[in-house]
Design an enzyme around this catalytic site. Structure first.
Site, PDB file in Angstrom:
ATOM      1  N   ARG A 250       0.853  -1.198   0.000  1.00 51.63           N
ATOM      2  CA  ARG A 250       0.000   0.000   0.000  1.00 51.63           C
ATOM      3  C   ARG A 250       0.883   1.240   0.000  1.00 51.63           C
ATOM      4  NH1 ARG A 250      -1.705   1.197   4.504  1.00 51.63           N
ATOM      5  NH2 ARG A 250      -2.343  -0.889   5.147  1.00 51.63           N
TER       6      ARG A 250
ATOM      7  N   TYR B 171     -15.683  16.353 -16.425  1.00 51.77           N
ATOM      8  CA  TYR B 171     -16.198  14.997 -16.283  1.00 51.77           C
ATOM      9  C   TYR B 171     -17.223  14.965 -15.141  1.00 51.77           C
ATOM     10  CZ  TYR B 171     -16.377  10.122 -14.926  1.00 51.77           C
ATOM     11  OH  TYR B 171     -16.822   8.876 -14.575  1.00 51.77           O
TER      12      TYR B 171
ATOM     13  N   ASP C 172      -6.823  18.755 -15.028  1.00 54.89           N
ATOM     14  CA  ASP C 172      -7.094  17.392 -15.473  1.00 54.89           C
ATOM     15  C   ASP C 172      -6.678  17.313 -16.941  1.00 54.89           C
ATOM     16  OD1 ASP C 172      -8.245  15.056 -16.520  1.00 54.89           O
ATOM     17  OD2 ASP C 172      -9.924  15.108 -15.118  1.00 54.89           O
TER      18      ASP C 172
ATOM     19  N   LYS D  50      -7.476   6.119 -19.766  1.00 60.13           N
ATOM     20  CA  LYS D  50      -7.766   6.627 -21.107  1.00 60.13           C
ATOM     21  C   LYS D  50      -6.527   6.540 -22.017  1.00 60.13           C
ATOM     22  CE  LYS D  50     -11.723   7.089 -19.238  1.00 60.13           C
ATOM     23  NZ  LYS D  50     -11.849   7.858 -18.047  1.00 60.13           N
TER      24      LYS D  50
HETATM   25  N1  PLP Z   1     -11.199  12.873 -15.705  1.00 57.74           N
HETATM   26  C1  PLP Z   1     -11.749  12.773 -16.930  1.00 57.74           C
HETATM   27  C2  PLP Z   1     -11.584  13.912 -17.902  1.00 57.74           C
HETATM   28  C3  PLP Z   1     -12.475  11.641 -17.287  1.00 57.74           C
HETATM   29  O1  PLP Z   1     -13.024  11.562 -18.511  1.00 57.74           O
HETATM   30  C4  PLP Z   1     -12.625  10.597 -16.333  1.00 57.74           C
HETATM   31  C5  PLP Z   1     -13.401   9.372 -16.653  1.00 57.74           C
HETATM   32  O2  PLP Z   1     -14.062   9.284 -17.653  1.00 57.74           O
HETATM   33  C6  PLP Z   1     -12.054  10.743 -15.067  1.00 57.74           C
HETATM   34  C7  PLP Z   1     -11.328  11.882 -14.789  1.00 57.74           C
HETATM   35  C8  PLP Z   1     -12.205   9.673 -14.014  1.00 57.74           C
HETATM   36  O3  PLP Z   1     -11.345   8.616 -14.265  1.00 57.74           O
HETATM   37  P1  PLP Z   1     -11.642   7.080 -13.868  1.00 57.74           P
HETATM   38  O4  PLP Z   1     -12.841   6.653 -14.646  1.00 57.74           O
HETATM   39  O5  PLP Z   1     -10.376   6.387 -14.247  1.00 57.74           O
HETATM   40  O6  PLP Z   1     -11.899   7.071 -12.397  1.00 57.74           O
END
Ligand code: PLP
Length: 383
Positions: free
Chosen positions: A50, A103, A175, A200
């Site tokens: 961890r 998101y 992000d 992604k």
């Molecule tokens: N940030 C963006 C721009 C996303 O599109 C996503 C998920 O689609 C996330 C964060 C969250 O990531 P995760 O699905 O790996 O938890």
């Protein structure tokens, strides 16, 4: 590694051959704990997984090198990474300003999870500097930016927002999931922290869930790392290893994603069935000039608004064949989704509500002509 070009760093950072066997690929350390040479005699600092695992460390070194950062931490998902940032930096009573197109899960995390513990948030149109300044309060600790944003591909000027954040003594988190570090490096534009859903483009093959936080310097590293250790949403060794493998082809994959997305966007711009094409690579996109300045390509994501509104958008989403109907993005295969009822269903009725005529495409790296033919046959089926 920092003096090498991106594609070289992506392949070599944190990926030295195994020193004992010469194996060209560092092994997957599929172990939960590490033998100690006497109490507290940790080998290379590894104790219990961890807190740290060699495969995860390799990935973290690679992630830091990609973003031009000093450190990185790897998590079980993008949302786990975001959660560790929020918990590491904020206290009850603190305030976050967040863009009005992000998101849906990020907004849900802030307003349904952290709000319960006294964290406040305000949504703003991030491209409006006056609106952003007006939204700042004495208790504001974080400005949270997504550019290009999910799903409306809004583009904001990271360097300009970094200046506003610096003047106000506020932390800027970007992000960078949509652009990926090969096309945009927010730390070099003044951001303090970068977060990713590595699920992604970084993973790139729709076979692993993961998240990352990348730090421009020592500030906040200990706080976020403590959350990672104390809460435990770490990436498993196999997942970390799959992500290191995906990253090695990031540069070539994203180049092709972007080339295909540009072709699809240009095709869509000429079709009467679409009311609007959201793609920063089109000169008509309101953020095109900023994107051209701060990105080295326009990414593989685009959205389309259909003239026929929600019924046409829903039917179109269900009529493609190569574009598979699924959540997620950034894998080599093309995906189509209907954000208002899928990725962004949780933000209905908020400032982030996605128009119901919008369809989102994650353009893969198949042959662009085949992808366009697939979209054409889906339009034909609408009649
Ligand atoms: N940030 C963006 C721009 C996303 O599109 C996503 C998920 O689609 C996330 C964060 C969250 O990531 P995760 O699905 O790996 O938890």
């Amino acid at each position: 590694m920092s003096d090498h070009a991106f594609a070289t760093r992506a392949i070599h950072a944190g990926q030295a051959p195994d020193p004992t066997t010469g194996s060209i690929i560092p092994p997957i350390h599929q172990a939960s704990t590490h033998v100690q040479d006497g109490i507290g005699g940790f080998r290379q600092g590894f104790e219990y997984n961890r807190g740290g695992n060699p495969t995860r460390s390799s990935l973290e070194e690679q992630l830091a090198a990609l973003e031009g950062g000093s450190h990185a931490l790897s998590f079980a998902s993008g949302l786990a990474a975001e959660d560790a940032v929020l918990r590491g930096i904020l206290s009850p009573g603190d305030h976050v300003v967040i863009g009005n197109d992000v998101y849906g899960g990020t907004y849900r995390l802030l307003t349904k999870v952290h709000a319960k513990w006294g964290v406040e948030s305000t949504t703003v149109e991030m491209s409006d500097a006056d609106a952003l300044r007006a939204a700042l309060k004495p208790s504001t600790r974080i400005i949270w930016v997504e550019t290009p944003s999910n799903p409306l591909l809004k583009v904001v000027d990271i360097a300009a927002i970094a200046e506003i954040a610096r003047a106000a003594g506020v932390v800027l988190v970007v992000d960078n999931t949509f652009a990926s570090p090969v096309q945009q490096q927010p730390l070099t534009l003044g951001a303090d922290l970068v977060v990713h859903s590595t699920t992604k483009y970084l993973g790139g093959h729709s076979d692993v869930l993961g998240g990352a936080v990348v730090f421009g310097g020592d500030r906040f590293y200990d706080d976020v790392q403590f959350q990672q250790f104390a809460v435990g949403a770490v990436s498993a060794p196999m997942d970390a290893w799959l992500t290191t493998r995906g990253i090695k082809t990031l540069a070539v994959r994203v180049r092709q994603h972007a080339e295909n997305a540009q072709a699809v966007a240009e095709w869509a711009a000429g079709r009467p069935e679409f009311e609007r094409v959201y793609y920063p690579g089109l000169a008509s996109h309101p953020g095109h000039e900023i994107a051209a300045r701060q990105m080295s390509g326009f990414g593989g994501m685009l959205s389309l608004a259909l003239v026929g509104g929600s019924p046409a958008a829903r039917a179109f989403t269900e009529s493609t064949e190569l574009f598979r109907l699924a959540e997620s993005l950034g894998g080599v295969e093309s995906l189509i989704s209907y954000p208002s009822e899928m990725t962004h269903a949780s933000v209905r009725g908020t400032a982030l509500e996605v128009p119901d005529d919008v369809v989102r495409l994650s353009v893969g790296i198949e042959d662009a002509a085949d992808l366009i033919a697939d979209l054409e046959q889906a339009l034909d089926r609408l009649g």
